[in-house]
Design a protein around this motif. Structure first.
Motif, PDB file in Angstrom:
ATOM      1  N   LEU A 168     -66.761 -34.832 -37.803  1.00 46.93           N
ATOM      2  CA  LEU A 168     -65.780 -34.278 -38.746  1.00 46.93           C
ATOM      3  C   LEU A 168     -64.383 -34.835 -38.543  1.00 46.93           C
ATOM      4  N   TYR A 169     -63.969 -34.984 -37.276  1.00 56.11           N
ATOM      5  CA  TYR A 169     -62.574 -35.347 -36.964  1.00 56.11           C
ATOM      6  C   TYR A 169     -62.412 -36.780 -36.449  1.00 56.11           C
ATOM      7  N   GLY A 170     -63.536 -37.419 -36.087  1.00 55.91           N
ATOM      8  CA  GLY A 170     -63.446 -38.761 -35.511  1.00 55.91           C
ATOM      9  C   GLY A 170     -62.918 -38.751 -34.097  1.00 55.91           C
ATOM     10  N   LYS A 171     -62.920 -37.587 -33.453  1.00 56.80           N
ATOM     11  CA  LYS A 171     -62.390 -37.440 -32.099  1.00 56.80           C
ATOM     12  C   LYS A 171     -63.287 -36.511 -31.302  1.00 56.80           C
ATOM     13  N   ARG A 172     -63.385 -36.779 -30.002  1.00 50.81           N
ATOM     14  CA  ARG A 172     -64.187 -35.937 -29.117  1.00 50.81           C
ATOM     15  C   ARG A 172     -63.285 -35.025 -28.283  1.00 50.81           C
ATOM     16  N   THR A 173     -63.831 -33.855 -27.934  1.00 46.73           N
ATOM     17  CA  THR A 173     -63.037 -32.871 -27.173  1.00 46.73           C
ATOM     18  C   THR A 173     -63.662 -32.596 -25.816  1.00 46.73           C
ATOM     19  N   ASP A 174     -64.313 -33.610 -25.222  1.00 47.74           N
ATOM     20  CA  ASP A 174     -64.993 -33.399 -23.936  1.00 47.74           C
ATOM     21  C   ASP A 174     -64.048 -32.877 -22.859  1.00 47.74           C
ATOM     22  N   GLY A 175     -62.827 -33.429 -22.795  1.00 47.72           N
ATOM     23  CA  GLY A 175     -61.888 -33.040 -21.738  1.00 47.72           C
ATOM     24  C   GLY A 175     -61.551 -31.568 -21.775  1.00 47.72           C
ATOM     25  N   PHE A 176     -61.078 -31.073 -22.926  1.00 46.26           N
ATOM     26  CA  PHE A 176     -60.690 -29.666 -23.034  1.00 46.26           C
ATOM     27  C   PHE A 176     -61.907 -28.749 -22.962  1.00 46.26           C
ATOM     28  N   THR A 177     -62.988 -29.127 -23.647  1.00 50.39           N
ATOM     29  CA  THR A 177     -64.181 -28.282 -23.665  1.00 50.39           C
ATOM     30  C   THR A 177     -64.753 -28.094 -22.272  1.00 50.39           C
ATOM     31  N   MET A 178     -64.854 -29.172 -21.512  1.00 49.87           N
ATOM     32  CA  MET A 178     -65.418 -29.049 -20.166  1.00 49.87           C
ATOM     33  C   MET A 178     -64.459 -28.332 -19.214  1.00 49.87           C
ATOM     34  N   ALA A 179     -63.159 -28.404 -19.491  1.00 49.39           N
ATOM     35  CA  ALA A 179     -62.199 -27.641 -18.689  1.00 49.39           C
ATOM     36  C   ALA A 179     -62.393 -26.139 -18.917  1.00 49.39           C
ATOM     37  N   VAL A 180     -62.575 -25.754 -20.185  1.00 57.09           N
ATOM     38  CA  VAL A 180     -62.815 -24.338 -20.499  1.00 57.09           C
ATOM     39  C   VAL A 180     -64.162 -23.898 -19.931  1.00 57.09           C
ATOM     40  N   TYR A 181     -65.160 -24.746 -20.102  1.00 57.52           N
ATOM     41  CA  TYR A 181     -66.495 -24.448 -19.578  1.00 57.52           C
ATOM     42  C   TYR A 181     -66.442 -24.267 -18.052  1.00 57.52           C
ATOM     43  N   GLY A 182     -65.765 -25.197 -17.373  1.00 58.36           N
ATOM     44  CA  GLY A 182     -65.650 -25.102 -15.921  1.00 58.36           C
ATOM     45  C   GLY A 182     -64.906 -23.849 -15.487  1.00 58.36           C
ATOM     46  N   SER A 183     -63.865 -23.484 -16.241  1.00 59.22           N
ATOM     47  CA  SER A 183     -63.110 -22.268 -15.919  1.00 59.22           C
ATOM     48  C   SER A 183     -64.002 -21.037 -16.013  1.00 59.22           C
ATOM     49  N   ILE A 184     -64.848 -21.015 -17.017  1.00 62.51           N
ATOM     50  CA  ILE A 184     -65.771 -19.893 -17.193  1.00 62.51           C
ATOM     51  C   ILE A 184     -66.781 -19.839 -16.061  1.00 62.51           C
ATOM     52  N   ILE A 185     -67.418 -20.959 -15.797  1.00 58.53           N
ATOM     53  CA  ILE A 185     -68.480 -20.990 -14.796  1.00 58.53           C
ATOM     54  C   ILE A 185     -67.936 -20.669 -13.403  1.00 58.53           C
ATOM     55  N   VAL A 186     -66.814 -21.270 -13.047  1.00 58.83           N
ATOM     56  CA  VAL A 186     -66.258 -21.069 -11.702  1.00 58.83           C
ATOM     57  C   VAL A 186     -65.494 -19.753 -11.618  1.00 58.83           C
ATOM     58  N   GLY A 187     -64.658 -19.483 -12.639  1.00 58.00           N
ATOM     59  CA  GLY A 187     -63.822 -18.289 -12.593  1.00 58.00           C
ATOM     60  C   GLY A 187     -64.616 -17.005 -12.584  1.00 58.00           C
ATOM     61  N   LEU A 188     -65.671 -16.930 -13.389  1.00 58.57           N
ATOM     62  CA  LEU A 188     -66.453 -15.697 -13.469  1.00 58.57           C
ATOM     63  C   LEU A 188     -67.259 -15.442 -12.201  1.00 58.57           C
ATOM     64  N   THR A 189     -67.510 -16.486 -11.432  1.00 54.23           N
ATOM     65  CA  THR A 189     -68.188 -16.286 -10.152  1.00 54.23           C
ATOM     66  C   THR A 189     -67.354 -15.381  -9.249  1.00 54.23           C
ATOM     67  N   GLY A 190     -66.073 -15.704  -9.136  1.00 50.44           N
ATOM     68  CA  GLY A 190     -65.181 -14.887  -8.303  1.00 50.44           C
ATOM     69  C   GLY A 190     -64.943 -13.513  -8.887  1.00 50.44           C
ATOM     70  N   ILE A 191     -64.765 -13.453 -10.206  1.00 50.55           N
ATOM     71  CA  ILE A 191     -64.519 -12.161 -10.852  1.00 50.55           C
ATOM     72  C   ILE A 191     -65.721 -11.241 -10.664  1.00 50.55           C
ATOM     73  N   ALA A 192     -66.927 -11.783 -10.815  1.00 48.32           N
ATOM     74  CA  ALA A 192     -68.138 -10.979 -10.613  1.00 48.32           C
ATOM     75  C   ALA A 192     -68.205 -10.452  -9.183  1.00 48.32           C
ATOM     76  N   ASN A 193     -67.892 -11.315  -8.233  1.00 42.38           N
ATOM     77  CA  ASN A 193     -67.885 -10.877  -6.829  1.00 42.38           C
ATOM     78  C   ASN A 193     -66.848  -9.784  -6.602  1.00 42.38           C
ATOM     79  N   GLY A 194     -65.675  -9.947  -7.211  1.00 45.50           N
ATOM     80  CA  GLY A 194     -64.624  -8.941  -7.060  1.00 45.50           C
ATOM     81  C   GLY A 194     -65.043  -7.600  -7.630  1.00 45.50           C
ATOM     82  N   ILE A 195     -65.695  -7.619  -8.792  1.00 48.73           N
ATOM     83  CA  ILE A 195     -66.179  -6.380  -9.411  1.00 48.73           C
ATOM     84  C   ILE A 195     -67.214  -5.704  -8.520  1.00 48.73           C
ATOM     85  N   ILE A 196     -68.138  -6.498  -7.997  1.00 53.44           N
ATOM     86  CA  ILE A 196     -69.207  -5.938  -7.166  1.00 53.44           C
ATOM     87  C   ILE A 196     -68.647  -5.346  -5.879  1.00 53.44           C
TER      88      ILE A 196
END
Length: 649
Positions: free
Chosen positions: A427-455
């Protein structure tokens, strides 16, 4: 990109070039070593850290009794730092590519950083009393805990995990091959988590990584004694990490990066014009306007949140149902049993996804996982909770059944995210791998600690003791271990009713290919069709392999005093025999297909004229329905193209 700039790259060194030369994805060595074995070895250490770091804080450092608030808030507050760290790594991925690509170099560069961070996590200076029990941590201890935690989760681990996660997106445009790579990549993550889940309780018991009282034929372990043993374990984990990262680096290839930036020696476009990067702001704007991006990101949020609550609470759940409040062996049994359906699922989910669609498979699995999550509460019935054998049986059974439902989300979600990124590029002729994987990584890594904190926080508030509160602890940890993930999958089911990006895949690939062709022609380059390019690369790879074989045979003959011509004749005779056998099998398959076609044709000819007409009418109706469906998809795609152009990103 100018060749002079490319030559300056450290990764242009032949010693650092990918061992994968084929234009197409092959099961071995790329899938097996680059996407399965390598990541599995690299991620085992993270599985151990995720499962036992807060047990280490709680029982070895004594934070639960002396600093419960600090232990609870540390992962939650640190999530801000983790998001910043992942965005920085995402920006690094978005930089100018090297000869090795955009993501692969970070895996190699991040290796020493990750090794150091693993050691620092378990090098906390602590004072103990004469009985080996931890005293109140000093300011220096608190500082080291906070620094170690944030160094690992906010910087070191994202330095590996974010580029690792981006590799599937950058590997190939072949949807079927991408599904295979995503299955292998996610299989490696699950295998590493399962391996750490199986091995972890055994190591805890045998080595004495957590304090325990003497009994049942086992020696007692003090907190001070346990603390000294974690560094030894991390050295072993680092050795696996090194092997895993090297496998993943050398046996992967970023084909999409190569075609977009023309960085290979056999590049499509030989031009000195430098490719303009897509800025992080442009990527954010594209993602913000893409409903499919929001759906896949929210999917990963709920998938990770529920999964981490389950994984991190496993040992707490086991302790809640144990007789002495400290036995975690049930967690190991559950992990071992749960690995069976997930391993079997890895084999079948790829063909199922190709047949029925990735999002459809995830939807069906999600509703089943929700139902099995609800079934997990059966363990709280008085007749079951009072019987240790029944508790183990019910826990393992419901866990395994729920694991079957989670299989599609585990293995093919990354391939679905790749479809979303391709749709954006079309659609845009541009890829968003950098930002998308940064958000994805934040979710995967960040929620690990948050889940531990909740538990940790919830169990601390409940007073994790084994008197009057045991029933409350069982309800709490059953909800965390089984119920929370089930609810998350119910949300995923309803979200995926609107996830239909796969219907645009053919149009996306056609548009992207046309855009690349137009770019090549505009630069005065010579366009080579992907099929022809693949043949050229296969031919070059075979020629290089043959040259290496001959050189190796000559060296062997010179060393052992053998006649080269005689040995070469033996090889050629064996090769001719194998090729003849292969041709015989191919001919047999061809004859079987021809026979099947003949039988089908004979069956049709045996029909009456009315039956033939009805069958033809049915087929024509089916073709017409497909044409109407395709026309509707084409119209929707063109509408999305117009909206994308109007945004002027």
């Amino acid at each position: 990109m100018s060749s002079s700039k490319t030559k300056k790259s450290f990764f242009n060194n032949p010693l650092l070039s990918s061992k994968i030369k084929s234009r197409s994805v092959k099961l071995f060595p790329e899938v097996a070593l680059g996407y399965l074995v390598g990541p599995m070895f690299a991620l085992v250490s993270n599985g151990i850290v995720n499962t036992y770091l807060f047990q280490y804080y709680d029982k070895v450092l004594g934070l639960k009794s002396s600093a419960l608030l600090f232990e609870t808030l540390l992962p939650i507050i640190s999530s801000i730092v983790i998001i910043i760290g992942n965005l920085l790594i995402g920006k690094l991925i978005n930089r100018k590519p090297t000869a090795a690509g955009k993501a692969r170099p970070l895996i190699l560069l991040g290796l020493p950083i990750l090794a150091i961070a693993l050691l620092i996590l378990f090098l906390v200076p602590m004072n103990y009393d004469k009985n080996g029990n931890p005293l109140t941590p000093s300011i220096w201890s608190f500082l080291m805990i906070a620094v170690g935690y944030n160094l690992y989760y906010a910087f070191a681990y994202p330095f590996y995990f974010t580029p690792h996660s981006a590799l599937v997106n950058l590997s190939t445009r072949d949807g079927s091959a991408r599904s295979l790579l995503a299955t292998a990549s996610n299989g490696a993550v699950l295998a590493a988590a399962g391996l750490s889940g199986m091995v972890g309780p055994i190591l805890v018991d045998i080595i004495g990584l957590l304090p325990r009282e003497a009994g049942d034929g086992k020696e007692g372990v003090t907190a001070m004694e346990a603390n000294s043993k974690w560094t030894i374990l991390m050295v072993i984990m680092i050795a696996l990490l090194v092997v895993g990262c090297l496998f993943e680096y050398y046996f992967t290839r970023e084909r999409i990066t190569e075609e977009s930036f023309a960085i290979k020696a056999n590049e499509d476009v030989k031009t000195n014009k430098e490719e303009k990067k897509t800025s992080m702001l442009e990527q954010i704007k594209i993602c913000a306007h893409d409903k499919y991006w929001w759906l896949i990101i929210l999917f990963f949020f709920f998938y990770q949140f529920g999964g981490q609550l389950k994984n991190s609470d496993a040992s707490w759940y086991a302790q809640a149902f144990s007789n002495n409040g400290s036995d975690i062996s049930l967690a190991g049994y559950i992990s071992i049993a749960g690995s069976i359906p997930t391993a079997l699922g890895m084999v079948v989910i790829w063909p199922l996804a190709n047949r029925f669609g990735k999002s459809n498979c995830i939807k069906v699995g999600a509703i089943f996982a929700f139902l099995m999550g609800v079934a997990g509460f059966v363990v709280l019935l008085p007749d079951i909770s009072s019987n240790a054998g029944l508790v183990s049986t019910v826990s393992i059974a419901t866990f395994c059944l729920k694991a079957l439902g989670t299989v599609p989300a585990m293995y093919i979600s990354m391939a679905l995210m790749s479809d979303v990124l391709d749709h954006q590029e079309a659609l845009y002729g541009k890829r968003t791998d950098g930002f998308t994987m940064a958000v994805y990584g934040s979710i995967i890594v960040g929620l690990t600690g948050i889940a531990n904190g909740i538990i940790v926080g919830l169990n601390g508030i409940k007073g994790f003791s084994y008197g009057d509160s045991v029933a409350n602890n069982r309800v709490l940890n059953t909800a965390l271990f089984s119920g929370a993930e089930g609810v998350c999958y119910l949300i995923i089911f309803f979200m995926f009713l609107f996830m239909n990006v796969e219907k645009f895949s053919k149009l996306d690939q056609k548009t992207i290919l046309l855009n690349h062709k137009n770019a090549v022609v505009a630069e005065g380059g010579i366009w080579i069709e992907p099929e022809e390019k693949s043949k050229q690369e296969e031919k070059a790879s075979m020629e290089a392999s043959e040259e290496a074989r001959i050189a190796e045979l000559k060296a062997k003959c010179a060393k052992k005093g053998l006649d080269f011509d005689a040995e070469e004749s033996k090889y050629q005779a064996l090769k001719a025999k194998k090729e003849a056998e292969k041709e015989k099998k191919n001919n047999a398959k061809k004859m079987a297909l021809e026979k099947k076609e003949a039988e089908k044709k004979a069956k049709f000819e045996a029909l009456s004229d009315e039956e033939k007409a009805a069958l033809k009418a049915k087929e024509e109706k089916k073709i017409e329905a497909q044409k109407q469906k395709d026309a509707k998809i084409q119209l929707e795609f063109e509408h999305q193209l117009e909206k994308a152009k109007a945004l002027q990103i």
